[in-house]
Design a protein around this motif. Sequence first.
Motif, PDB file in Angstrom:
ATOM      1  N   ASP A 123      -3.414   7.425   6.909  1.00 42.53           N
ATOM      2  CA  ASP A 123      -4.827   7.803   7.036  1.00 42.53           C
ATOM      3  C   ASP A 123      -5.341   7.662   8.468  1.00 42.53           C
ATOM      4  OD1 ASP A 123      -4.565   8.086   4.370  1.00 42.53           O
ATOM      5  OD2 ASP A 123      -6.123   6.669   3.794  1.00 42.53           O
ATOM      6  N   MET A 167      -4.864  14.366   2.451  1.00 41.49           N
ATOM      7  CA  MET A 167      -5.080  12.936   2.224  1.00 41.49           C
ATOM      8  C   MET A 167      -5.867  12.282   3.345  1.00 41.49           C
ATOM      9  SD  MET A 167      -2.052  10.734   0.562  1.00 41.49           S
ATOM     10  CE  MET A 167      -1.753  10.765  -1.205  1.00 41.49           C
ATOM     11  N   ARG A 223       0.633  -1.941  -4.619  1.00 39.29           N
ATOM     12  CA  ARG A 223      -0.744  -2.119  -4.150  1.00 39.29           C
ATOM     13  C   ARG A 223      -1.388  -3.426  -4.609  1.00 39.29           C
ATOM     14  NH1 ARG A 223      -2.974   1.733  -1.284  1.00 39.29           N
ATOM     15  NH2 ARG A 223      -2.230   3.874  -1.447  1.00 39.29           N
ATOM     16  N   ARG A 233       3.421  12.261   3.120  1.00 38.29           N
ATOM     17  CA  ARG A 233       3.589  10.812   3.206  1.00 38.29           C
ATOM     18  C   ARG A 233       5.067  10.440   3.052  1.00 38.29           C
ATOM     19  NH1 ARG A 233      -0.027   7.204  -0.905  1.00 38.29           N
ATOM     20  NH2 ARG A 233       1.841   7.341  -2.168  1.00 38.29           N
ATOM     21  N   THR A 281      -0.569   3.126   8.023  1.00 37.97           N
ATOM     22  CA  THR A 281      -1.237   4.008   7.068  1.00 37.97           C
ATOM     23  C   THR A 281      -1.288   5.407   7.645  1.00 37.97           C
ATOM     24  OG1 THR A 281      -3.222   4.602   5.841  1.00 37.97           O
ATOM     25  CG2 THR A 281      -3.611   3.340   7.831  1.00 37.97           C
ATOM     26  N   GLU A 323      -9.680  14.551   1.844  1.00 36.73           N
ATOM     27  CA  GLU A 323      -9.684  13.937   0.507  1.00 36.73           C
ATOM     28  C   GLU A 323     -10.944  13.108   0.262  1.00 36.73           C
ATOM     29  OE1 GLU A 323      -6.308  11.322  -1.732  1.00 36.73           O
ATOM     30  OE2 GLU A 323      -6.898  10.689   0.258  1.00 36.73           O
ATOM     31  N   SER A 325      -7.809  10.177  -4.280  1.00 38.99           N
ATOM     32  CA  SER A 325      -6.706  11.101  -4.564  1.00 38.99           C
ATOM     33  C   SER A 325      -6.679  11.499  -6.044  1.00 38.99           C
ATOM     34  CB  SER A 325      -5.376  10.489  -4.143  1.00 38.99           C
ATOM     35  OG  SER A 325      -5.224   9.239  -4.751  1.00 38.99           O
ATOM     36  N   GLN A 326      -7.387  10.738  -6.894  1.00 40.95           N
ATOM     37  CA  GLN A 326      -7.412  11.051  -8.325  1.00 40.95           C
ATOM     38  C   GLN A 326      -8.534  12.034  -8.683  1.00 40.95           C
ATOM     39  OE1 GLN A 326      -4.986   9.466 -10.178  1.00 40.95           O
ATOM     40  NE2 GLN A 326      -4.370   8.549  -8.244  1.00 40.95           N
ATOM     41  N   GLY A 335       0.828  -1.215   0.000  1.00 40.95           N
ATOM     42  CA  GLY A 335       0.000   0.000   0.000  1.00 40.95           C
ATOM     43  C   GLY A 335       0.854   1.252   0.000  1.00 40.95           C
TER      44      GLY A 335
HETATM   45  P1  FBP Z   1      -2.742   3.197   2.434  1.00 42.85           P
HETATM   46  O1  FBP Z   1      -4.154   2.984   2.887  1.00 42.85           O
HETATM   47  O2  FBP Z   1      -2.228   2.124   1.595  1.00 42.85           O
HETATM   48  O3  FBP Z   1      -1.827   3.491   3.582  1.00 42.85           O
HETATM   49  O4  FBP Z   1      -2.701   4.505   1.528  1.00 42.85           O
HETATM   50  C1  FBP Z   1      -3.448   5.603   1.865  1.00 42.85           C
HETATM   51  C2  FBP Z   1      -3.160   6.766   0.983  1.00 42.85           C
HETATM   52  O5  FBP Z   1      -2.007   7.449   1.381  1.00 42.85           O
HETATM   53  C3  FBP Z   1      -4.392   7.664   0.953  1.00 42.85           C
HETATM   54  O6  FBP Z   1      -4.306   8.706   1.859  1.00 42.85           O
HETATM   55  C4  FBP Z   1      -4.485   8.090  -0.481  1.00 42.85           C
HETATM   56  O7  FBP Z   1      -5.826   8.254  -0.858  1.00 42.85           O
HETATM   57  C5  FBP Z   1      -3.913   6.939  -1.219  1.00 42.85           C
HETATM   58  O8  FBP Z   1      -2.963   6.367  -0.360  1.00 42.85           O
HETATM   59  C6  FBP Z   1      -3.240   7.350  -2.493  1.00 42.85           C
HETATM   60  O9  FBP Z   1      -2.915   6.197  -3.191  1.00 42.85           O
HETATM   61  P2  FBP Z   1      -1.826   6.124  -4.336  1.00 42.85           P
HETATM   62  O10 FBP Z   1      -0.497   6.144  -3.657  1.00 42.85           O
HETATM   63  O11 FBP Z   1      -2.069   4.809  -4.973  1.00 42.85           O
HETATM   64  O12 FBP Z   1      -2.032   7.288  -5.227  1.00 42.85           O
END
Ligand code: FBP
Length: 712
Positions: free
Chosen positions: A229, A280, A171, A571, A227, A361, A454-455, A106
């Motif tokens: 989050d 985020m 992922r 992050r 995470t 987000e 996030s997109q 992730g």
């Molecule tokens: P995890 O749940 O894997 O820790 O990721 C969370 C996150 O950081 C979210 O805050 C964000 O929406 C997402 O990852 C973004 O994902 P990506 O890195 O695939 O763009």
Amino acid sequence: MPEPSNIRLDKLLDHPAVADAVADVNLEFKERIAYRPPVCEAFKNPITHLVTDAQYQFKIDKEAHRQLSHIIDNAVQRVEGNDDGDDDDVVRRYKKARNIGIVFSGGPSPGGHNVIAGIFDAAKAANPQTRLFGFLMGPDGIIDGDTVELTHELVDRFRNVGGFTMIKTGRTKIDDENKMSLSRETCKNMELDALVVVGGDDSNTNAAFLAQEMFEDGIQVIGVPKTIDGDIQVRDAGGKVLCAMSFGFHTAARAFSQAIANLCTDAGSDVKYWHVCKVMGRVASHLALEVALQTHANMTLIGEDLADYMDDARLEKAEKEGVVDYTAYGMTLRHLSRVICDAILDRAAVGKNYGVLVVPEGVLEFINEIQVFIIKLSTIIGNFNKLHDQDFHTAFPTLNLKLEYLRRLVRGIRKDVSYHVWNARDDELFNDIPSFFQEGLLTERDSHGNFQFSQVETEAVLLGLVKDYLDLLKEKGHYKIGIQDVQFVKTLQKGGLDPELYGPILFGNWKQARFLMIKKTIISKKTLTSTLVKAGFLSDEDPIPAPIEKIFEQSVPKFKNQAHFYGYDGRGSNPTRFDCIYTYNLGRTVFSLIANGATGQMAAILNLEQDFANWRPIGIPIAPLMHLEERKGKLELVLEKSIVDIHSPAFRVVKMFRDKWLAANPGEDHYRHPGPIRFAGTSEENRPITLLLNAMGGHLSTQDEKVAESGT
Ligand code: FBP
């Protein structure tokens, strides 16, 4: 050092001061990697053992029982220290040489490298022959058998350093028989004793299934709650806290807060922008809540709070009519934009046509109509992929093709299983929203079937609605900038006009407030002229007196905004000292669980909100935490995400301070400056504020809360 003008380039490059200045690492970084976090009491002993703690109980899902039979009876285990003299078998098992594989899964989260360092140090101390391997690029590394051996040299380069750069992440979900058996083969071929999955809710779900799958091979699987989050928060069925916070949350929140506090300073200095900051947090608003506490930004939306909204006027009307109005529950996008506009208007009325708005987000997930779209579209995409054995996004690469597919579902031309999911009303509403947002809602789900917030340009969606409504309010004369009374008096006197004469003509609240509001009927120079003519101060041909024109112009607001996204930057930040210590001890906990034969457990630390001396390492059983959830249109067994509890102390505190931080009054703003993440020094705040507040008191019921707020 010689005179700069005399030095040759080759000499310059050879100079030790230059080499130092352009080196990849600076002093702070060197200090970081040299730091050794303290260890919990239990780890000061030569070995540890596990004690089952029966006070924690779980409500177990029937499906979890069926699918995870080998690990469903696991219990909470406390890690306790003991000397290694007692039982030879225990010591032998603890200290045996092992092969341990570690995977990051992730999004990156600050502190991951210290989890590895903690496992590495504990494992090597128990037996220097133990070998540790990192799977490269996340779960794909397990499936493909791509590994790197974790050596002293490699681990030392990444101690207390952010990101997951040492072994990278990915992922991919190990979600079908083929991927599962390839993963099992890799672990068996490597003769692994244990696999450690450092990941979020979905990755720990994966860890549970891997533990089940490899149980009979004797390969243990341990999860680690990662995470930014902050949505892995675990309690038992009785509400007792087992994991208060995933690692990385503190660092990301501090990094976002530092940047947003700087924006607050800028906003309060040039007083012309509203900064809209998306932070985020794919679904839960924990990060936004922490940012609110850290920065006191003027307005912070909390998705969970919006979902809880009830429109009292609608409810009352429905009750009178004896009907149920479902639209009265939860906030609509339109209503939300109005709530934001009200805040903008209130600040403008006291001369503050600027501010900082924090938007989580995942806020759209909590807006009724959007949630319905997300669920329907996920079902349609999931059904399509299953039925056609082809990817929806490959079959319909452009937005137009996707929209055409939806239209055909409505017309019944495509009698797919999905045709009853999408009706003419859905299509009509969907076609009403801007195309970039349509595209966002139709974006590809991640490998776990999650909607990728996030997109989506959430802030742009909200800002579009806000701007439209502000234009309307401006036309109606509601959106104006308040003029300070002393400034009005000074401007008019300087221009030789009597403020006492003009004041009552121009302002609706003359002599009633420090900030004067131009009357609602005066919305242009034309309406200003006619007001002055009517009052007998001007004839039709006369120009507006310059001081009056100046005051009028100052009262006309321009809504200027800047949108920001805080996510990947925070992050990737180096971890706070809190996250360094937390993750290093999580790593030590992982090794204790492995060395004592546990599997299907997640490492955690109790009492994170207390002094370090009270931190207690534990293992939490993952399987009993799992429940059924809709993913890609079907029900799947997953670890439950923890969202913001609107009855929690942290949320209630933020709610009570909302008006103060909005500062829609003539006084100062109340911005707070948490400062940058500092590794050295003692003034750094040492843990998340939400963590501290939530540990302070009970979570109130809605009824208790009403009583508390009314003060009765
Ligand atoms: P995890 O749940 O894997 O820790 O990721 C969370 C996150 O950081 C979210 O805050 C964000 O929406 C997402 O990852 C973004 O994902 P990506 O890195 O695939 O763009």
